[in-house]
Scaffold this motif. Structure first.
Motif, PDB file in Angstrom:
ATOM      1  N   GLN A  41       0.806  -1.229   0.092  1.00 22.05           N
ATOM      2  CA  GLN A  41      -0.008  -0.079  -0.089  1.00 22.05           C
ATOM      3  C   GLN A  41       1.005   1.105  -0.117  1.00 22.05           C
ATOM      4  N   PRO A  43       1.536   4.908   1.484  1.00 18.38           N
ATOM      5  CA  PRO A  43       1.229   5.799   2.779  1.00 18.38           C
ATOM      6  C   PRO A  43       0.606   6.904   2.332  1.00 18.38           C
ATOM      7  N   SER A  44      -0.039   7.749   3.143  1.00 16.37           N
ATOM      8  CA  SER A  44      -0.323   9.140   2.943  1.00 16.37           C
ATOM      9  C   SER A  44       0.867  10.135   3.304  1.00 16.37           C
ATOM     10  N   ARG A 299      -4.110  13.626   7.251  1.00 11.91           N
ATOM     11  CA  ARG A 299      -3.752  13.172   8.534  1.00 11.91           C
ATOM     12  C   ARG A 299      -4.225  13.825   9.594  1.00 11.91           C
ATOM     13  N   VAL A 334      -6.367   9.823   8.627  1.00  8.47           N
ATOM     14  CA  VAL A 334      -5.557   9.062   8.762  1.00  8.47           C
ATOM     15  C   VAL A 334      -4.882   9.077  10.220  1.00  8.47           C
ATOM     16  N   SER A 336      -2.126   9.333  12.922  1.00 10.50           N
ATOM     17  CA  SER A 336      -0.951  10.081  12.882  1.00 10.50           C
ATOM     18  C   SER A 336      -0.191  10.083  14.092  1.00 10.50           C
ATOM     19  N   ASN A 375      -6.247   4.496   6.034  1.00  6.00           N
ATOM     20  CA  ASN A 375      -5.929   4.714   4.664  1.00  6.00           C
ATOM     21  C   ASN A 375      -7.013   4.395   3.946  1.00  6.00           C
TER      22      ASN A 375
END
Length: 499
Positions: A41, A43-44, A299, A334, A336, A375
Motif C-alpha cells: 500500500q 502511505p499518506s 492526516r 489517517v 498519525s 488509509n
C-alpha cells in the motif's frame, strides 16, 4: 506544461552518468499483512503524493525508513525492492530502525520538537537531549546507507524534509571532493527567527542545512524566513541578489519551488470506466443518499484544523437548519503519530466533537458528520474527490497542502468548490478558491454556505481557472525546475535551464 516523458528526457540528457537518489523518512510503498496475506500500500502524505510519479519518471533510487510490518519479507539481501509492484520503474532501499530510534528520532525530535517549532499552531516544542542523540544517530545511519549505495560514483542527492537536517553535512564529510551535489526540499513552513531561536540545537541544524548546495521551500516567505534566521544566527555572507548564503566558502542557493501533483494521472483516473460503480458503492457504504457531499481528507494532525472544521459545520447547521438532511460532511482521517500525547488528545477531541455534533443535529435517518479513520485506497479517494461538491482544507499552518490540488485535479467535470485556508501554501496559487480564516468560526461557516449556494456558472468558472493552474504547474514542472537548479551548480549556468 512539462509532462512525464519530458522530464524523463530531460533527466536522461542532463544527468548523464550521475546517480539520482532521493532520501526521505517516509517510504513510498509499504508492505503489510491483511487477512494473513502480504499487501502493498502507499502511505499518506504530501512527500509520497508528489515524488512517487517523479521517481517513476526518473528511474532513480529512493532510500527511506521501513514502516511496514511485512517489509522484510519482500526485500532482497541488500534491503531493496523494485516499485511500484505492478509496474516496477525505480528502486526502493529500506533502512531499518529499532524501536528506540523510532521513538527518539521520529516521534521525539522530528515530531515533538521540529514539527511544532515550524508550525504556528500554538503547540509547545519539546526538546529532549536523548531525542536529539537519536536524531544524530539516525542521520548518521542514513548517511552510511547513501554512501554504501553510491560508492565512488558521482550523484545528485535530493533530501526531503525536516527529518534530515544533519544529513547534508554528514554526506559531504564522507564523500570525496566534488563527488556529490546535494539539494534539500523542506516540505513544511520555515519559522521566523523569533520562533526558531528557542531551539537548543539551532546552530547544528543550520550548519547541517548549509552543507546543501540548494534548499527549496514552497514560498518566498519561507525562503526569507530561512535567510533571516541564518543572517541573525550565524557568521555568514548573505547574497540577496543571488538569494544565497555563503559560509566557510560554500554557497547554498535558497529557492521557492511550490510543489504540486500529477494532474494528468489524477484527471485520467477520475474518468475511469468504473467511476459510476464505485460512486454507487460509496453512496451505499456511507449512507449518503441524495445529500450533497462535503469532504475533508487529512492526516490527523493538529496543524490541519480538523476541530475548527467540525465546529464550522456545527455553526453552519445552527445558522441554516434548512440544510439538515441535505448535506453530509465526510472526514477521511489517517491516524498519525498517536504515540505522541498531543496527537492522542487531538484524536479524542475529534471523536468527542463528531459525537456531539451528530447528537445535536441528527434526525432519525440522517447524521451530518461521518468520520472515516485509516488509509483509503487511492481508487476510492479519487472518486470521493470527484463526488464531493465541496472540499474543505482548513490548515492552521501548512507548507503547501496537496489535498487541495488533488481535489481540483480530480474534478474532470469542471465543477465543485474548494474552501481553502489562507494559511496553506496552496492558497497563494489557488486564488479562485473560497479562502477562509479557520480561527474565525463565523467567517468559516459563512464561507461554506457561500460555496454551497454559489451559482453554477461562477463555481465552474473558478474550477476551470484552478485546474489550469495545477495543469500548468504540475509535479513534473516542479521537478524539472528543481533539477535545473541542481544542474546550474554543476555546470555553472547562470540562466535558468529551460524545461
Amino acid at each position: 506544461m512539462l509532462i512525464k516523458e519530458d522530464l524523463q528526457g530531460f533527466v536522461q540528457e542532463k544527468l548523464g552518468d550521475y546517480l539520482f537518489v532521493v532520501v526521505s523518512n517516509r517510504q513510498p510503498y509499504e508492505h503489510v499483512y491483511k487477512k494473513g496475506k502480504i499487501e502493498c500500500q502507499r502511505p499518506s502524505g504530501g512527500v509520497i503524493t508528489a515524488l512517487d510519479p517523479v521517481m517513476q519518471a526518473c528511474h532513480g533510487l529512493w532510500i527511506a525508513a521501513s514502516s511496514g510490518e511485512a517489509d522484510h519479507r519482500v526485500t532482497d539481501r541488500f534491503n531493496k525492492i523494485k516499485v511500484p509492484v505492478e509496474d516496477p520503474s525505480y528502486t526502493l532501499k529500506r533502512v531499518w530502525l529499532n524501536k528506540e530510534e523510532v521513538e527518539g528520532y521520529y516521534y521525539g525530535y522530528s515530531n515533538d520538537a521540529l514539527w511544532p517549532l515550524c508550525h504556528m499552531a500554538f503547540q509547545r516544542p519539546v526538546f529532549k537531549q536523548e531525542d536529539w542523540q537519536h536524531y544524530i544517530n539516525v542521520n548518521q545511519k542514513f548517511a552510511k546507507a547513501v554512501m554504501d549505495e553510491i560508492g565512488e560514483a558521482k550523484a545528485f542527492i535530493w533530501i526531503q524534509d525536516y527529518h534530515f537536517c544533519l544529513l547534508p553535512k554528514l554526506l559531504k564529510e564522507m564523500a570525496a571532493s566534488n563527488q556529490l551535489i546535494i539539494a534539500h526540499f523542506w516540505h513544511i513552513p520555515w519559522p521566523s527567527y523569533e520562533a526558531f531561536r528557542i531551539c537548543p540545537q539551532k546552530n547544528e541544524i543550520l550548519e547541517g542545512m548549509l552543507s546543501n548546495d540548494m534548499i527549496g521551500f514552497h514560498t518566498h516567505y519561507h525562503c526569507n524566513n530561512f535567510i533571516e534566521v541564518v543572517d541573525r544566527q550565524l557568521e555568514s555572507k548573505i547574497d540577496r541578489e543571488r538569494f544565497s548564503v555563503i559560509r566557510h566558502d560554500h554557497e547554498t542557493l535558497i529557492r521557492p519551488y511550490p510543489i504540486s501533483v500529477d494532474f494528468e494521472e489524477i484527471n485520467r483516473k477520475a474518468r475511469a470506466d468504473d467511476f459510476e460503480k464505485t460512486k454507487s458503492d460509496l453512496i451505499e457504504e456511507f449512507h449518503l443518499g441524495d445529500c450533497r457531499l462535503l469532504l475533508g481528507v487529512d492526516r490527523i494532525d493538529y496543524t490541519k484544523g480538523i476541530p475548527e472544521r467540525l465546529l464550522a459545520i456545527d455553526r453552519l447547521l445552527e445558522k441554516h437548519p434548512e440544510l439538515k438532511e441535505k448535506i453530509v460532511f465526510l472526514q477521511v482521517g489517517v491516524l498519525s503519530r498517536i504515540h505522541i500525547t498531543k496527537y492522542k488528545a487531538l484524536n479524542d477531541e475529534i471523536n468527542s466533537l463528531v459525537e456531539k455534533i451528530n447528537w445535536k443535529h441528527s434526525t432519525d435517518d440522517w447524521s451530518p458528520v461521518i468520520f472515516v479513520r485509516g488509509n483509503m485506497p487511492l481508487s476510492k479517494l479519487r472518486v470521493l474527490y470527484r463526488m464531493a461538491q465541496i472540499c474543505i482544507v482548513s490548515s492552521l499552518h501548512d507548507g503547501m497542502n496537496l489535498v487541495a490540488k488533488e481535489f481540483v485535479s480530480a474534478h474532470c467535470d469542471e465543477d465543485g468548490a474548494l474552501v481553502l485556508s489562507q494559511f496553506a501554501g496552496s492558497a497563494r496559487e489557488l486564488t479562485e478558491a473560497t479562502l477562509i480564516n479557520p480561527y474565525d468560526r463565523e467567517q468559516f461557516s459563512d464561507s461554506i454556505y457561500q460555496a454551497l449556494t454559489m451559482p453554477e456558472e461562477e463555481r465552474r468558472k473558478r474550477m476551470v481557472k484552478m485546474r489550469q493552474v495545477v495543469h500548468e504547474n504540475n509535479i513534473f514542472r516542479w521537478a524539472g525546475k528543481f533539477i535545473s537548479g541542481l544542474l546550474k551548480i554543476e555546470f555553472k549556468e547562470h540562466d535558468e535551464v529551460t524545461v
